[in-house]
Design a protein around this motif. Sequence first.
Motif, PDB file in Angstrom:
ATOM      1  N   ALA A 109      33.362  49.672  44.016  1.00 52.43           N
ATOM      2  CA  ALA A 109      34.023  50.359  45.013  1.00 52.43           C
ATOM      3  C   ALA A 109      35.455  49.561  45.068  1.00 52.43           C
ATOM      4  O   ALA A 109      36.276  50.188  45.953  1.00 52.43           O
ATOM      5  N   LYS A 110      35.287  48.246  44.920  1.00 51.18           N
ATOM      6  CA  LYS A 110      36.430  47.550  45.312  1.00 51.18           C
ATOM      7  C   LYS A 110      37.726  48.002  44.223  1.00 51.18           C
ATOM      8  O   LYS A 110      38.876  47.446  44.639  1.00 51.18           O
ATOM      9  N   ASN A 111      37.407  48.661  43.090  1.00 44.73           N
ATOM     10  CA  ASN A 111      38.501  49.064  42.327  1.00 44.73           C
ATOM     11  C   ASN A 111      39.339  50.241  42.795  1.00 44.73           C
ATOM     12  O   ASN A 111      39.847  50.922  41.957  1.00 44.73           O
ATOM     13  N   CYS A 112      38.615  50.832  43.884  1.00 43.72           N
ATOM     14  CA  CYS A 112      39.288  52.091  44.389  1.00 43.72           C
ATOM     15  C   CYS A 112      39.536  51.852  45.628  1.00 43.72           C
ATOM     16  O   CYS A 112      39.228  51.235  46.602  1.00 43.72           O
ATOM     17  N   ASN A 113      41.063  52.165  45.729  1.00 42.62           N
ATOM     18  CA  ASN A 113      41.752  52.157  47.045  1.00 42.62           C
ATOM     19  C   ASN A 113      42.201  53.464  47.363  1.00 42.62           C
ATOM     20  O   ASN A 113      43.374  54.096  46.743  1.00 42.62           O
ATOM     21  N   LEU A 114      42.028  53.870  48.710  1.00 42.56           N
ATOM     22  CA  LEU A 114      42.616  55.156  49.027  1.00 42.56           C
ATOM     23  C   LEU A 114      43.994  55.270  49.157  1.00 42.56           C
ATOM     24  O   LEU A 114      44.911  56.149  49.360  1.00 42.56           O
ATOM     25  N   GLY A 115      44.510  53.912  49.542  1.00 44.27           N
ATOM     26  CA  GLY A 115      46.150  53.939  49.735  1.00 44.27           C
ATOM     27  C   GLY A 115      46.716  54.205  48.278  1.00 44.27           C
ATOM     28  O   GLY A 115      48.217  54.437  48.262  1.00 44.27           O
ATOM     29  N   ASP A 116      46.153  54.171  47.228  1.00 41.82           N
ATOM     30  CA  ASP A 116      46.620  54.298  46.068  1.00 41.82           C
ATOM     31  C   ASP A 116      46.166  55.753  45.334  1.00 41.82           C
ATOM     32  O   ASP A 116      46.428  55.810  44.117  1.00 41.82           O
ATOM     33  N   ALA A 117      45.952  56.567  46.159  1.00 46.59           N
ATOM     34  CA  ALA A 117      45.287  57.846  45.931  1.00 46.59           C
ATOM     35  C   ALA A 117      46.772  58.640  45.040  1.00 46.59           C
ATOM     36  O   ALA A 117      47.611  58.702  45.533  1.00 46.59           O
ATOM     37  N   ARG A 118      46.103  59.376  44.045  1.00 44.47           N
ATOM     38  CA  ARG A 118      47.062  60.369  43.114  1.00 44.47           C
ATOM     39  C   ARG A 118      48.335  59.884  42.892  1.00 44.47           C
ATOM     40  O   ARG A 118      49.336  60.196  43.000  1.00 44.47           O
ATOM     41  N   LEU A 119      48.349  58.474  42.467  1.00 45.55           N
ATOM     42  CA  LEU A 119      49.231  57.822  41.948  1.00 45.55           C
ATOM     43  C   LEU A 119      49.831  58.375  40.361  1.00 45.55           C
ATOM     44  O   LEU A 119      48.683  58.689  39.837  1.00 45.55           O
ATOM     45  N   GLY A 120      50.849  58.136  40.076  1.00 45.25           N
ATOM     46  CA  GLY A 120      51.085  58.638  38.693  1.00 45.25           C
ATOM     47  C   GLY A 120      51.074  57.706  37.679  1.00 45.25           C
ATOM     48  O   GLY A 120      50.693  56.493  38.048  1.00 45.25           O
ATOM     49  N   MET A 121      51.133  57.844  36.446  1.00 42.92           N
ATOM     50  CA  MET A 121      51.092  56.984  35.370  1.00 42.92           C
ATOM     51  C   MET A 121      52.016  55.591  35.426  1.00 42.92           C
ATOM     52  O   MET A 121      53.102  55.845  35.833  1.00 42.92           O
ATOM     53  N   SER A 122      51.370  54.683  35.344  1.00 41.46           N
ATOM     54  CA  SER A 122      52.293  53.306  35.342  1.00 41.46           C
ATOM     55  C   SER A 122      51.525  52.196  34.737  1.00 41.46           C
ATOM     56  O   SER A 122      50.610  52.591  34.034  1.00 41.46           O
ATOM     57  N   GLU A 123      52.240  51.179  34.337  1.00 47.23           N
ATOM     58  CA  GLU A 123      51.568  49.939  33.591  1.00 47.23           C
ATOM     59  C   GLU A 123      50.111  49.575  34.361  1.00 47.23           C
ATOM     60  O   GLU A 123      49.367  49.147  33.718  1.00 47.23           O
ATOM     61  N   ALA A 124      50.203  49.739  35.650  1.00 45.26           N
ATOM     62  CA  ALA A 124      48.847  49.316  36.149  1.00 45.26           C
ATOM     63  C   ALA A 124      47.972  50.328  35.870  1.00 45.26           C
ATOM     64  O   ALA A 124      46.617  50.153  35.760  1.00 45.26           O
ATOM     65  N   HIS A 125      47.993  51.391  36.023  1.00 42.39           N
ATOM     66  CA  HIS A 125      47.318  52.720  35.930  1.00 42.39           C
ATOM     67  C   HIS A 125      47.585  53.609  34.814  1.00 42.39           C
ATOM     68  O   HIS A 125      48.631  54.491  34.952  1.00 42.39           O
ATOM     69  N   TRP A 126      47.201  53.494  33.647  1.00 41.28           N
ATOM     70  CA  TRP A 126      47.794  54.236  32.436  1.00 41.28           C
ATOM     71  C   TRP A 126      47.717  55.747  32.557  1.00 41.28           C
ATOM     72  O   TRP A 126      48.719  56.579  32.213  1.00 41.28           O
ATOM     73  N   PHE A 127      46.640  56.081  33.151  1.00 42.66           N
ATOM     74  CA  PHE A 127      46.407  57.649  33.274  1.00 42.66           C
ATOM     75  C   PHE A 127      46.608  58.009  34.711  1.00 42.66           C
ATOM     76  O   PHE A 127      46.342  59.244  35.189  1.00 42.66           O
ATOM     77  N   GLY A 128      47.198  57.318  35.665  1.00 40.47           N
ATOM     78  CA  GLY A 128      47.205  57.393  37.163  1.00 40.47           C
ATOM     79  C   GLY A 128      46.034  57.133  37.960  1.00 40.47           C
ATOM     80  O   GLY A 128      45.006  56.414  37.344  1.00 40.47           O
ATOM     81  N   THR A 129      45.910  57.794  39.022  1.00 39.04           N
ATOM     82  CA  THR A 129      44.577  57.463  40.047  1.00 39.04           C
ATOM     83  C   THR A 129      44.324  58.797  40.462  1.00 39.04           C
ATOM     84  O   THR A 129      44.842  59.915  40.507  1.00 39.04           O
ATOM     85  N   ASP A 130      43.073  58.780  40.811  1.00 35.39           N
ATOM     86  CA  ASP A 130      42.525  60.201  41.296  1.00 35.39           C
ATOM     87  C   ASP A 130      42.564  60.477  42.893  1.00 35.39           C
ATOM     88  O   ASP A 130      43.178  59.492  43.495  1.00 35.39           O
ATOM     89  N   ASN A 131      41.863  61.227  43.487  1.00 37.61           N
ATOM     90  CA  ASN A 131      41.794  61.554  44.983  1.00 37.61           C
ATOM     91  C   ASN A 131      41.240  60.325  45.612  1.00 37.61           C
ATOM     92  O   ASN A 131      41.710  60.028  47.020  1.00 37.61           O
ATOM     93  N   LEU A 132      40.399  59.423  45.160  1.00 38.94           N
ATOM     94  CA  LEU A 132      39.965  58.440  45.845  1.00 38.94           C
ATOM     95  C   LEU A 132      40.809  56.973  45.463  1.00 38.94           C
ATOM     96  O   LEU A 132      40.226  56.048  45.881  1.00 38.94           O
ATOM     97  N   GLY A 133      41.970  56.977  44.560  1.00 36.57           N
ATOM     98  CA  GLY A 133      42.444  55.908  44.366  1.00 36.57           C
ATOM     99  C   GLY A 133      41.821  55.170  43.163  1.00 36.57           C
ATOM    100  O   GLY A 133      42.150  54.073  43.010  1.00 36.57           O
TER     101      GLY A 133
END
Length: 314
Positions: free
Chosen positions: A77-101
């Motif tokens: 659960a530590k790897n999911c952050n609601l503040g990062d929900a639905r972010l687009g593709m980036s170097e940190a998140h290659w495929f983006g993030t989902d509704n729960l971050g």
Amino acid sequence: MSDTLVPAGGQTGNPKHGRSRRGAKGAKAPKAASLWSDAWYDLRRRPLFIGASVLIALLVVMAVLPSLFTSVNPFDAKNCNLGDARLGMSEAHWFGTDNLGCDIYARTIYGARNSIVVGLATTVVTAIVGGLLGLFAGFRGGLLDTLLSRLTEIFFAIPSILGALLILAVFRTGNVWTVMLALAVLTWPMTYRIMRAAVITAKSQDYVLAARALGASAPRIMFRHILPNAIASVIVVATINLGYFIAAEAGLSFLGVGLRSPDISWGLMISDARERFLEAPWALLFPALFLSLTVLAFIMLGDAVRDALDPKLR
């Protein structure tokens, strides 16, 4: 009359044809051709088979060793952050993030395991159950064949996805093994019919009649003579069905009766992402892409195996 001497075994030893089988010391006898050796020779020269095999091997490694592809554990659960929900593709998140971050790339990698396990387990169960029942029914005939044939007709009248929905809704325990059993219970008749038809054809062949004449027992004839010659068609259907079972698991999870959180599967990811598709389409597209490629790879593999094992298609 010619004075040319012919060596034992009837081979002339002509250098154009290589050394005779019993000629030079240490010469290896050529291997006898068989359906399986011919099929393997043919498959190795098919780009369709090679491409599908490479893709399937990569997916299997991904399912067995997901940590080779990502260092993020999506079950933590530590790897999911609601503040990062639905972010687009980036170097940190290659495929983006989902509704729960949560990182979609990590979830897609880990989701391969459940999807492939369900497909493989269901394929093995249906091949063993349907294959053995088809072998006995086709060989024995009579009352056993009649009863099993009528039973399979009942199962064929039930749509497999609808039947699996009903079974899983009744038991309300959505996990890998219940999904596998729900699919296997409804799909073994297809393998049964294919094996039965192959056995009925094989048991009238000369090699089976010769084995009977020599006093071979029924189990020996079934498992030593008929099964190796009848199983090819079952292998082809099982390979193609594997892709169908993976897609069926995704469909059941999407409908809410298959795998459930905290499990991860591509179907669950697609289900979770559908409500916010317009805001974050990547959350749905990437698991759907992996699902489509996996199903396509197994269908391509099944087509290549079918073509190689059917002499009429060569």
